[in-house]
Scaffold this active site. Structure first.
Site, PDB file in Angstrom:
ATOM      1  N   ALA A  96      10.156 -19.430 -38.900  1.00  0.00           N
ATOM      2  CA  ALA A  96       9.435 -19.418 -40.172  1.00  0.00           C
ATOM      3  C   ALA A  96       9.839 -20.582 -41.066  1.00  0.00           C
ATOM      4  CB  ALA A  96       9.693 -18.104 -40.896  1.00  0.00           C
ATOM      5  N   GLY A 125      18.485 -18.863 -44.356  1.00  0.00           N
ATOM      6  CA  GLY A 125      18.104 -17.648 -45.070  1.00  0.00           C
ATOM      7  C   GLY A 125      19.087 -17.318 -46.172  1.00  0.00           C
ATOM      8  N   MET A 138      15.383  -9.996 -36.459  1.00  0.00           N
ATOM      9  CA  MET A 138      16.011  -9.916 -35.129  1.00  0.00           C
ATOM     10  C   MET A 138      15.434  -8.752 -34.319  1.00  0.00           C
ATOM     11  SD  MET A 138      19.903 -10.734 -36.415  1.00  0.00           S
ATOM     12  CE  MET A 138      19.705  -9.712 -37.896  1.00  0.00           C
ATOM     13  N   ASP A 180      25.209 -22.577 -38.925  1.00  0.00           N
ATOM     14  CA  ASP A 180      24.595 -21.666 -37.959  1.00  0.00           C
ATOM     15  C   ASP A 180      23.468 -22.321 -37.185  1.00  0.00           C
ATOM     16  OD1 ASP A 180      26.232 -19.551 -38.452  1.00  0.00           O
ATOM     17  OD2 ASP A 180      24.831 -18.422 -39.684  1.00  0.00           O
ATOM     18  N   LYS A 229      24.608 -18.555 -33.351  1.00  0.00           N
ATOM     19  CA  LYS A 229      24.445 -17.348 -32.547  1.00  0.00           C
ATOM     20  C   LYS A 229      22.972 -17.181 -32.215  1.00  0.00           C
ATOM     21  CE  LYS A 229      27.907 -14.775 -35.252  1.00  0.00           C
ATOM     22  NZ  LYS A 229      27.776 -15.506 -36.515  1.00  0.00           N
TER      23      LYS A 229
END
Length: 229
Positions: free
Chosen positions: A183, A73, A154, A19, A41
């Protein structure tokens, strides 16, 4: 931030499907000769739609390859890991899901903002500011509770609606808000504001995605617990 188990599997995979939130430093730890597929994305711009990602994972697995789906994450906290797992199950493909370090935990620790604290918050709620139909229609009464910390993933695109609705449902306009960009990464940035002014501050400081929001009185601890190093 990376677990040892994830690292071991990264070094065994034949193929890596990764990702946008996976940093170059993490990607460099993958087995050198592994094939890599980028399916990143960002808000309103999906490089590869989710259904095509699901199909790709199935296709690669059925080719007999050891496939690693690498996410930033935790895969099961707003990472669409559940959708991908359902597709694998429906195709009879064995898999294992490795827990990751969700950005809420990473951001709060790096910024010195504990998500819970006996003086400020006895519970913490995770929510997403980006729903499947691109709306920001959340359960505002449940989110606008005192003595809790609210973490919104988001949420940058819908920040104006989020702040307005939380105030309209009873949260104080001066309740502190932290906006954390990238982060735990070297170029992490943090903005401290309040519900009434956070949208304007984000525009002034030109904050972009990926950013996470931490809302609640625990943000008051940032100045005391934040370590510049």
């Amino acid at each position: 931030l990376l677990t040892f188990r994830a690292l071991r599997l990264m070094q065994k995979a034949d193929v890596v499907v990764y990702d946008r939130l996976v940093s170059k430093q993490i990607l460099n730890l993958v087995r050198r000769d592994a094939d890599k597929f980028y399916v990143g994305k960002k808000a309103s711009n999906h490089c590869v739609p989710q259904d095509q990602i699901n199909t790709l994972l199935v296709k690669l697995a059925k080719e007999g390859k050891r496939v690693l789906r690498l996410k930033g994450g935790d895969p099961y906290i707003f990472g669409r890991g559940g959708e991908e797992a359902e597709e694998l199950v429906s195709e009879g493909i064995n898999f294992q899901a490795v827990p990751g370090i969700t950005s809420a935990a990473g951001a709060s620790n790096y910024c010195g903002i504990p998500l819970t604290h006996r003086d400020f918050a006895q519970s913490v709620t995770f929510a997403t500011g980006h729903l499947k139909d691109n709306t920001v229609d959340l359960n505002w009464p449940a989110l606008a509770r005192e003595n809790q910390t609210l973490v919104i993933y988001m949420g940058l695109g819908g920040l104006e609606v989020i702040s307005e609705q939380l105030i309209a449902h009873g949260l104080a306009s001066d309740l502190p808000v932290a906006v954390i960009y990238k982060a735990t990464q070297p170029d992490q940035r943090i903005l401290i504001s309040d519900l009434a002014n956070v949208k304007q501050r984000v525009l002034e400081e030109e904050f972009q995605t990926p950013s996470i929001l931490i809302i609640g009185n625990v943000v008051k601890l940032y100045g005391r617990l934040h370590s510049p190093g």
